[in-house]
Design an enzyme around this catalytic site. Structure first.
Site, short mmCIF file in Angstrom:
data_model
loop_
_atom_site.label_atom_id
_atom_site.label_comp_id
_atom_site.label_asym_id
_atom_site.label_seq_id
_atom_site.Cartn_x
_atom_site.Cartn_y
_atom_site.Cartn_z
N ASP A 283 7.87 -6.72 14.34
CA ASP A 283 6.70 -5.87 15.04
C ASP A 283 7.04 -4.68 15.22
OD1 ASP A 283 4.43 -5.20 16.22
OD2 ASP A 283 4.67 -6.43 17.94
N ALA A 284 6.53 -3.78 14.56
CA ALA A 284 6.91 -2.20 14.66
C ALA A 284 6.28 -1.71 16.27
CB ALA A 284 5.99 -1.54 13.61
N GLY B 143 0.61 -1.17 -0.07
CA GLY B 143 0.02 0.08 -0.10
C GLY B 143 0.74 1.31 -0.03
N TYR C 155 -16.46 5.65 8.95
CA TYR C 155 -14.97 6.06 8.91
C TYR C 155 -14.61 7.19 9.86
CZ TYR C 155 -10.33 5.76 7.62
OH TYR C 155 -8.96 5.56 7.75
N TYR D 27 -6.99 9.30 6.56
CA TYR D 27 -7.86 9.48 5.56
C TYR D 27 -9.49 10.09 6.21
CZ TYR D 27 -11.24 7.84 1.96
OH TYR D 27 -12.53 7.84 0.80
N PHE E 82 5.66 -6.28 9.01
CA PHE E 82 5.53 -7.69 9.87
C PHE E 82 4.81 -8.67 8.87
CE2 PHE E 82 4.08 -9.26 14.24
CZ PHE E 82 5.32 -9.98 14.41
#
Ligand code: NAD
Length: 401
Positions: free
Chosen positions: A118-119, A56, A242, A232, A78
Site C-alpha cells: 500500500d503506497a 496505465g 471532472y 487531467y 498494490f
C-alpha cells in the site's frame, strides 16, 4: 482453464496472464523502436521510483525509464496476486504486468525492484528507503501515478473513499457500454462536502508530499531530483464531472502541492516538482465515469483520423524525451504545468469532437465514434484482445505468466 473476459457493470473483473505479459512486451518493443530512432538521449534518469507502477501511465513511465534510458527502477503498486490454489485465483492485471516487467528487465540486464504494498502506508515508504540504501544509489526521478478509490490515512488509520461526482448540481449525461456500444443515460447526485473532502484525501497531493518528505529526510534523493505527478483537464463538456467535480478538486490540490513542493525542492536539493497534464486514455477507472467514456471514443476517432492518436506509452515517450530530459529547461504552460495533452487539446481536434458529440445518437455512433478502438484498449488493459494470444488455449497457471 480457458480465460475469457468477465465484464460486470462496464468493468472487466478478470485478467489473462499471458495477454498481460504480451501487452507489456509490446510496450517495451515500442520503446526500443522509438529509442533506436531517437539515438542517444541528451540527458537521462538513472534511478527512478514509480509509485503506481503496474498499469496505465505508471507502467508506461517505468517502461520508458527502464527500456528507453536503462534506468534502475523501483516500482510500487498494490495488486492482488494470482495463485494456483484450489480453486485457482486470478490475479489483477497489474500483478501480471509487474511480473512481465521484471522478467523482461532481468533478461535485458536492467535492474528493477517491485514492491506490492500500500503506497499510502509509512511501512511501504520504509521498504523503498531500505532498498535504495542497499543499492548505494540515490533516486533522481519520482513518478507519482497512483489512482485509487480508497486511502487509509497512515497516521489516523481512518479510511477515506473517493467518488466521481459533480459539485453543486446533479449531473445527467450519457455513457457507453464498451462491449455492446449501447449508449445509456447516467445521472449522479452532487457530492456532499464530506465526499469532496474524502476525494481530496485520496487523490489530492497529501500522499505525494509525504513520500517526497520522507525520502528527503532519509537522504535517498539526489541533487537535481525531479518528481512528477499526473493530472487531467479535458474538454469543457466534461468539466461538470471532472475538472469542476470532486476529482477536479483533488487535482487542484495536487497542483497546489506541486507548487509548494517545487519551491522546497529547489531550495534544498536544486530539485523540481511538476504536474504533467496527460491525455485521456482508457483506464480501469475511466470506463466508469459518465461523459468521459463517450468523449474518449469520439476523441480517439478524431485523433486517429488526424494521425495524432496516442496511448500511454507514446505519451510517456514524449514526456521523457521532449519535456523532462531534453538537456535544457522543462517546457511548461504559463502556470508551470507540463502539457502532453497538447494534441488532445488542439483546438481543431476539440472543435470536431464537440461537433460530433452534439449530434451523437445510437445510430450515428458507429460512424462518429471509435467503439472498436475503445473496446480494444478496454480489453487490452486486462490482457484480452492482445495480438498473438490464443484465447481458446488452456491457461496452465494463474500464478505465473
Ligand atoms: P491506473 O488505474 O492504470 O493505475 C493506477 C496505479 O495505482 C496502479 O499501479 C495501482 O496498483 C496503483 N495503486 C492504486 N492504489 C494503490 C495503493 N493503495 N498503493 C499502491 N499502489 C496503488 O491509473 P492511470 O489511469 O494510469 O492513472 C494514473 C494517474 O494518471 C492518475 O493520477 C490519473 O488521474 C492520471 N491521469 C489519467 C488519465 C487517464 O485518462 N487515465 C489521464 C490523465 C491523467
Amino acid at each position: 482453464m480457458i480465460i475469457q473476459p468477465m465484464i460486470r457493470g462496464n468493468m472487466c473483473v478478470n485478467a489473462h496472464p499471458a495477454g498481460c505479459a504480451a501487452a507489456v512486451r509490446s510496450q517495451i518493443s515500442s520503446v526500443r523502436k522509438w529509442r533506436a530512432e531517437q539515438g542517444q538521449p541528451k540527458d537521462s534518469p538513472k534511478t527512478v521510483l514509480v509509485i503506481g507502477c503496474s498499469s496505465g501511465y505508471g507502467l508506461a513511465s517505468r517502461i520508458v525509464a527502464a527500456f528507453g534510458f536503462g534506468a534502475t527502477t523501483i516500482g510500487v503498486s498494490f495488486e492482488k496476486e494470482g495463485s494456483d490454489t484450489l480453486p485457482p485465483k486470478n490475479g489483477t492485471p497489474g500483478w501480471y504486468n509487474n511480473m512481465a516487467f521484471d522478467r523482461e528487465a532481468k533478461a535485458s540486464g536492467i535492474e528493477s525492484f517491485t514492491i506490492n504494498s500500500d503506497a499510502f502506508s509509512h511501512d511501504t515508504r520504509k521498504k523503498v528507503i531500505e532498498i535504495v540504501k542497499k543499492t548505494d544509489k540515490k533516486i533522481d526521478l519520482v513518478i507519482y501515478s497512483v489512482a485509487s478509490v480508497v486511502r487509509v490515512d497512515p497516521d489516523s488509520g481512518k479510511l477515506y473513499r473517493s467518488v466521481f461526482k459533480p459539485i453543486g448540481e446533479a449531473l445527467t449525461g450519457e455513457t457507453i457500454d464498451a462491449m455492446t456500444g449501447k449508449i445509456t443515460p447516467i445521472g449522479t447526485d452532487p457530492a456532499t462536502d464530506e465526499e469532496i473532502f474524502n476525494t481530496i484525501k485520496v487523490m489530492g497531493g497529501e500522499d505525494w508530499a509525504l513520500w517526497i518528505d520522507q525520502l528527503a529526510k532519509a537522504d535517498v534523493l539526489s541533487e537535481g531530483i525531479k518528481t512528477v505527478a499526473y493530472s487531467y483537464i479535458g474538454p469543457s463538456l466534461s468539466y461538470a464531472i471532472y475538472r469542476d467535480g470532486t476529482i477536479g478538486e483533488a487535482k487542484k490540490h495536487l497542483e497546489k502541492t506541486a507548487k509548494k513542493m517545487d519551491a522546497e525542492l529547489q531550495a534544498s536539493l536544486k530539485g523540481r516538482a511538476y504536474i504533467s497534464v496527460n491525455k485521456g486514455v482508457v483506464s480501469r477507472l475511466s470506463v466508469g465515469i459518465p461523459i468521459i467514456a463517450l468523449y474518449l471514443s469520439v476523441l480517439f476517432k478524431v485523433m486517429k483520423e488526424k494521425g495524432t492518436h496516442e496511448g500511454c506509452i507514446e505519451q510517456m515517450e514524449r514526456l521523457f524525451a521532449e519535456r523532462l530530459y531534453t538537456g535544457g529547461a522543462v517546457p511548461t504552460d504559463e502556470i508551470g504545468r507540463i502539457r502532453i495533452d497538447d494534441l488532445e487539446m488542439d483546438p481543431k481536434v476539440q472543435e470536431e469532437v464537440k461537433k460530433r458529440m452534439a449530434t451523437i445518437t445510437q445510430d450515428s455512433f458507429p460512424k462518429i465514434g471509435d467503439l472498436e478502438g475503445y473496446r480494444h484498449d478496454f480489453l487490452v488493459s486486462n490482457g484480452f484482445d492482445v495480438e498473438g494470444i490464443d484465447y481458446t488455449a488452456d491457461v496452465a497457471s494463474m500464478e505465473s505468466i
